[in-house]
Motif scaffolding. Structure first.
Motif: not given
Length: 505
Positions: A130-159
């Motif tokens: 989940w920490g890695g997914c949060l780092l990826v947020h900084a590389a987002c350039k558009n809505w699609g990239g932000l959506m992907a980063a947010r989705f996998f952040l949720g996967v990381g935090e779910a447990s």
């Protein structure tokens, strides 16, 4: 399978028979030592102090980081996230909600993996990811990239929260669990207090090579991944593997929780029959429906609090600091209600109802107080978040009242699935054209809280009725020997199957 003969008190237990009942994780326990070790109140208190000293800070620190990271998307809106990524219409709403799609999607595989894998190692790996997914947020350039980063952040935090609830059930007695669930949940309230200060500090860093919202995600992501590495070496998989306890203390730690009868040693094998029992259990659905309803409020307040506060008339950076009293209100009610529930029997659900009603009052203040009354509206926002103090109490209901490790993990997964659905639906009521007051969103939050109180009342009535039914059928539960308690713990039975099991209110 035939019911095994229970040794009478004073008879040497058939340890080989007990070992045959144990699963792979349970075999790490020296059953002979568990039953034969002589304990004193002082020895038990020493073990309890060690558990509190090591486990609670580890889990509390992790939960603090989780909520700070969750708040980051709201704080990033004040650093021009929406403008830089060209978000329009309801795209920010969906970028907030997609996190919970990832959370929801992974809650089911996670309920299987927490049973099959070493729990501490699995959770530490999830934190690192989940920490890695949060780092990826900084590389987002558009809505699609932000959506992907947010989705996998949720996967990381779910447990994380379901896993911590299982760990609490492993190491603490049913009477101790409300206070300990609350203790690591303090991290949530502290996160609101510290999160505003961290974001405010980052907001005062002025660099040309990187946007402030990118810097926010980079700093938080790096800290979280580093914490995951720390957890890998320190968070135990079970009492038998706690590196901070010696051999005798591990046996005492197991012995202390045998009376729970909730199957914390029954790990290593996923039991599909217990999944069906969880689905058929009324307490499961009352908890699920309560969680679904109250998170209409949580989804909106978490994602839109910064925007709502600026709508009260506070400047952008000042709005980050103004969020801090929200954490203070949560902390006060968390201490009051969990403290009361720990001291007064049969009061957990009643305290949850109190917190939910206080949040309803807060929503009414935001809705009805005049726009020029900033103090009144801010008071409403602080009170509106108080229901979050119910999370440790609701988790303690699962760890105390659901027996069978697979059933417990299934109920946790269903409850957190409802948590996700509520948080996905909640932001959709915050209509962009109504910014920053969001009257529709506030009214939806109020309605969800009202239904939450109703389902808590249903759960209370169900527990009272079921306990009385069992007393009529089986009589009052008698005091069991340690051997009988260990057999119950390793019996692979659920709360519906253990005749001596009674629900805590």
């Amino acid at each position: 399978m035939e019911k095994q003969q229970v040794p009478s008190e004073g008879t040497k237990p058939d340890l080989e028979m007990l070992k045959l009942d144990a699963t792979s994780a349970a075999r790490d326990v020296d059953f002979g030592q568990v039953l034969e070790v002589e304990t004193t109140p002082e020895m038990e208190r020493k073990v309890l102090r060690k558990l509190d000293f090591f486990l609670i800070p580890l889990m509390g620190g992790c939960y603090m980081l989780q909520y700070i990271d969750k708040l980051a998307i709201s704080q990033a809106t004040l650093f021009n996230l929406r403008e830089d990524l060209s978000l329009v219409g309801d795209q920010y709403n969906w970028a907030s909600a997609i996190f919970y799609f990832g959370y929801f999607g992974w809650s089911w595989p996670s309920s299987y993996l927490v049973v099959r894998l070493p729990l501490g190692k699995y959770l530490s790996g999830a934190v690192f990811i989940w920490g890695g997914c949060l780092l990826v947020h900084a590389a987002c350039k558009n809505w699609g990239g932000l959506m992907a980063a947010r989705f996998f952040l949720g996967v990381g935090e779910a447990s994380i929260a379901p896993g911590f609830a299982l760990i609490t059930g492993m190491f603490y007695t049913r009477a101790e669990q409300p206070a300990r669930q609350a203790a690591w949940f303090f991290g949530n309230s502290i996160a609101v207090l510290l999160g505003g200060l961290i974001a405010y500090g980052i907001g005062n860093i002025h660099v040309t090579s990187i946007a402030q919202w990118q810097l926010l995600f980079l700093i938080l992501g790096a800290v979280t991944s580093a914490y995951g590495i720390l957890l890998f070496f320190t968070l135990p998989d079970s009492p038998a593997k706690a590196i901070f306890l010696n051999r005798n203390e591990r046996a005492i730690a197991v012995q202390r929780t045998l009376k729970n009868k909730t199957g914390v040693l029954d790990t290593g094998k996923f039991r599909w029959g217990q999944v069906l029992m969880a689905i058929k259990d009324l307490q499961t659905w009352f908890l699920v429906l309560y969680t679904l309803c109250v998170n209409f409020c949580n989804g909106g307040i978490t994602s839109f609090s910064a925007i709502i506060i600026t709508g009260f008339g506070f400047p952008r950076l000042e709005a980050l600091l103004i969020q801090m009293p929200i954490g203070g209100a949560q902390l006060v009610f968390l201490l009051l209600t969990t403290g009361f529930a720990s001291v007064v029997p049969k009061s957990r659900i009643l305290m949850m109802m109190v917190n939910t009603l206080v949040s309803m009052v807060g929503m009414i203040l935001i809705w009805k107080v005049d726009d020029d009354n900033r103090a009144g509206k801010m008071t409403g926002l602080c009170l509106g978040s108080v229901f979050a103090a119910n999370i440790p109490l609701s988790l303690s209901l699962i760890s105390s009242n659901v027996a069978g490790f697979t059933k417990k993990s299934t109920v946790s997964a269903l409850m957190f699935a409802a948590y996700c659905i509520g948080n996905i639906a909640g932001p959709q009521f915050f209509i962009p054209s109504e910014e920053p007051a969001y009257p529709t969103g506030i009214k939806a939050a109020m309605a969800g809280l009202a239904f939450g109180v109703f389902f808590l009342a249903c759960l209370y009535v169900f527990y009272v009725w079921e306990n009385r039914r069992r007393d009529r059928l089986y009589g009052s539960p008698r005091e069991l020997t340690e051997t009988e308690e260990l057999q119950d713990e390793l019996s692979n039975k659920t709360d519906h199957e253990i005749e001596s099991f009674r629900y805590l209110l």
